[in-house]
Design a protein around this motif. Structure first.
Motif, mmCIF file in Angstrom:
data_model
loop_
_atom_site.group_PDB
_atom_site.id
_atom_site.type_symbol
_atom_site.label_atom_id
_atom_site.label_comp_id
_atom_site.label_asym_id
_atom_site.label_seq_id
_atom_site.Cartn_x
_atom_site.Cartn_y
_atom_site.Cartn_z
ATOM 1 N N PRO B 189 -39.553 89.247 -42.988
ATOM 2 C CA PRO B 189 -39.624 87.904 -43.571
ATOM 3 C C PRO B 189 -38.595 86.931 -42.982
ATOM 4 O O PRO B 189 -38.899 85.756 -42.788
ATOM 5 N N LEU B 190 -37.394 87.429 -42.674
ATOM 6 C CA LEU B 190 -36.382 86.562 -42.055
ATOM 7 C C LEU B 190 -36.853 86.048 -40.699
ATOM 8 O O LEU B 190 -36.766 84.853 -40.398
ATOM 9 N N VAL B 191 -37.369 86.950 -39.881
ATOM 10 C CA VAL B 191 -37.848 86.561 -38.545
ATOM 11 C C VAL B 191 -39.012 85.576 -38.666
ATOM 12 O O VAL B 191 -39.060 84.553 -37.970
ATOM 13 N N LEU B 192 -39.946 85.845 -39.579
ATOM 14 C CA LEU B 192 -41.092 84.949 -39.770
ATOM 15 C C LEU B 192 -40.628 83.565 -40.220
ATOM 16 O O LEU B 192 -41.123 82.536 -39.748
ATOM 17 N N ALA B 194 -37.698 82.108 -39.751
ATOM 18 C CA ALA B 194 -37.028 81.378 -38.669
ATOM 19 C C ALA B 194 -38.037 80.910 -37.631
ATOM 20 O O ALA B 194 -37.942 79.795 -37.108
ATOM 21 N N ALA B 195 -39.036 81.739 -37.330
ATOM 22 C CA ALA B 195 -40.052 81.354 -36.344
ATOM 23 C C ALA B 195 -40.902 80.198 -36.877
ATOM 24 O O ALA B 195 -41.285 79.302 -36.121
ATOM 25 N N LEU B 196 -41.164 80.204 -38.186
ATOM 26 C CA LEU B 196 -41.939 79.110 -38.784
ATOM 27 C C LEU B 196 -41.171 77.788 -38.699
ATOM 28 O O LEU B 196 -41.733 76.747 -38.354
ATOM 29 N N VAL B 197 -39.880 77.842 -38.992
ATOM 30 C CA VAL B 197 -39.061 76.631 -38.866
ATOM 31 C C VAL B 197 -39.079 76.151 -37.421
ATOM 32 O O VAL B 197 -39.291 74.969 -37.140
ATOM 33 N N ALA B 198 -38.883 77.072 -36.481
ATOM 34 C CA ALA B 198 -38.821 76.692 -35.065
ATOM 35 C C ALA B 198 -40.109 75.998 -34.640
ATOM 36 O O ALA B 198 -40.086 74.912 -34.062
ATOM 37 N N VAL B 199 -41.249 76.620 -34.941
ATOM 38 C CA VAL B 199 -42.513 76.107 -34.422
ATOM 39 C C VAL B 199 -42.891 74.778 -35.081
ATOM 40 O O VAL B 199 -43.439 73.883 -34.434
ATOM 41 N N THR B 221 -39.619 79.087 -45.911
ATOM 42 C CA THR B 221 -38.565 79.009 -44.895
ATOM 43 C C THR B 221 -37.166 79.265 -45.448
ATOM 44 O O THR B 221 -36.193 79.170 -44.707
ATOM 45 N N LEU B 223 -35.364 81.811 -46.154
ATOM 46 C CA LEU B 223 -34.538 82.816 -45.485
ATOM 47 C C LEU B 223 -33.958 82.306 -44.169
ATOM 48 O O LEU B 223 -32.936 82.819 -43.702
ATOM 49 N N ALA B 224 -34.592 81.298 -43.567
ATOM 50 C CA ALA B 224 -34.074 80.741 -42.315
ATOM 51 C C ALA B 224 -32.738 80.033 -42.530
ATOM 52 O O ALA B 224 -32.018 79.756 -41.570
ATOM 53 N N SER B 225 -32.400 79.744 -43.778
ATOM 54 C CA SER B 225 -31.112 79.115 -44.059
ATOM 55 C C SER B 225 -29.975 80.130 -44.231
ATOM 56 O O SER B 225 -28.852 79.758 -44.518
#
Lengths: 291, 291
Positions: B189-192, B194-199, B221, B223-225
């Motif tokens: 979930p963390l990787v997803l 961060a990838a969602l924020v990036a894209v 998103t 977890l991206a924080s």
């Protein structure tokens, strides 16, 4: 006084009615229609509408504005059914999650003299139905207003007035831009969320994993608890945009994967730092604007 | 009375101290060590520790139990540094997010007569540091207890006692099972995220999209924080499991994509319905258990 008819009295239609009554300054006379008479009665009881009209044709006639707040799966049929009843000068809007198809349908089904301007309030819940409707659902939310080419400022103005009356922030965008943007921030996350649930819960260790899953899993998968019919219709009516976002996401994920595979600590850290910064900037902007 | 030394006084170490003081029934005598003396002083002030010990060697000596609550990136060095100071019979545990590497390091670095049993409380926040520590952080959370082969029931019992004292629910699992499971429900979930924020944020339309992004985007998103250093170390120390989950996710996503590409409404609906059911079942189980 603007006469508005809300067709479909679920979370969105019911909340629009409640918000217009609470914040509309008495300027709105609201007629409500639901396929299910008991829902219309309930809407009347809780004060989401002034009049519950059991006939769809009558509900659509003699009104300044019709808001279609029904699932996109029935919106095409509804447009066809209300078309013969609409008064000249009536403005029709909707609240569907995708806009390209809806604008096409409205363009071909509505009679001359009736204008359509699409709408999409960016607010929702993972539950649905009139029982969870609330007057402040749209407070501070962006309300996309999606005119077809050549829309009059009169029609645009009326839908904008509705958005402002429910305390949302109107944002005028084209159907193509809308569908591209919501596919990125809403439909792609839905697909990811459902795929994450699927892949974790198929694991033989899921009974123990489920005990370990905590707040991070809860939040990342929340969208998977949404209405499956609505999700299906989103994927079908915004197919091209969703596919394109899935592809871009898959590319991003495979690049991230490469860094992990190479144990490239600096690369991984750079990705996570950049995502964190971008997400925090978004979060700050959002809390500043009260959204 | 159990003498416990907490090394690292951030969110987890600080919360463990506060929880032991509040819920530990006076059975715990807590010494705290932080690399930064002002953090140790602060921990003493807020009552997270009974004694702030500025020397790492002294903090590790003459204690029944050491809890390493530091980032995994420094845990190997810490094990080496405390090793010569530990009393025979001392039990060492940790709170790191991955367990395979930590157990290897402990096995090679700790002296005979000292036992290591890994620990991982499934609780956290996207913020970190002593300032956000709280006594009830672990309330109802699963606390993974990860013994190496041949661990004594004494050592296992002591770490279990700690988990229960902070009101968590102990769950004994092997390092391999732990790392596989957390990779699915937490690291993927963390990787997803961060990838969602990036894209999304690389899109030229992001300035407008950011206004449309609402609760769904926020949650997906979140977890991206989180702390990028921690995320990097998770990807590095749990590399194989994370890679395998990314691959399984990518397969699931491409199958979902195929249904959308074929405009297979039934297939899409079945996926969403199944994800919704599974996610709701998890959610019910979680609220029943008070997690």
């Amino acid at each position: 006084m603007t006469k508005v008819t809300i067709i479909g009295l679920g979370l969105i239609g019911g909340s629009l009615g409640l918000a217009l009554k609470r914040f509309g300054g008495g300027d709105w006379r609201i007629t409500g229609y639901s396929r299910r008479p008991e829902t219309a009665r309930k809407a009347l009881e809780i004060g989401a509408v002034d009049v519950a009209e059991p006939g769809l044709g009558r509900a659509a006639s003699e009104t300044d504005m019709v808001v279609l707040a029904a699932p996109i799966g029935v919106t095409r049929d509804l447009l066809g059914e209300i078309a013969p009843h609409l008064a000249p000068g009536c403005v029709v809007t909707d609240t569907c999650s995708t806009k390209g198809r809806v604008l096409e349908w409205a363009g071909s089904l509505l009679p001359p003299g009736v204008e359509f301007v699409g709408g999409h309030p960016m607010a929702g819940k993972e539950t649905w139905g009139l029982d969870v409707a609330e007057a402040n659902l749209f407070e501070g939310a962006t309300y996309c207003i999606v005119p077809p080419p050549g829309a009059t400022s009169f029609a645009l103005g009326l839908v904008t007035k509705l958005a402002k009356a429910v305390r949302a922030r109107p944002l005028v965008v084209s159907a193509a831009a809308h569908d591209h943007m919501v596919a990125g921030i809403s439909h792609l996350p839905l697909v990811l969320s459902a795929a994450l649930v699927a892949v974790t819960q198929q694991d033989p260790k899921w009974p123990d994993m489920s005990l370990l899953a905590a707040g991070g899993y809860r939040d990342t998968t929340r969208l998977a608890s949404g209405n499956p019919d609505m999700g299906r219709d989103i994927c079908l009516t915004n197919r091209e945009a969703v596919l394109s976002w899935i592809d871009r996401f898959a590319t991003e994920l495979s690049q991230f994967r490469k860094d992990i595979d190479l144990a490239d600590g600096k690369g991984i850290e750079a990705r996570l730092t950049s995502a964190r910064k971008a997400r925090e900037a978004w979060s700050r902007q959002r809390s500043k604007s009260g959204g």
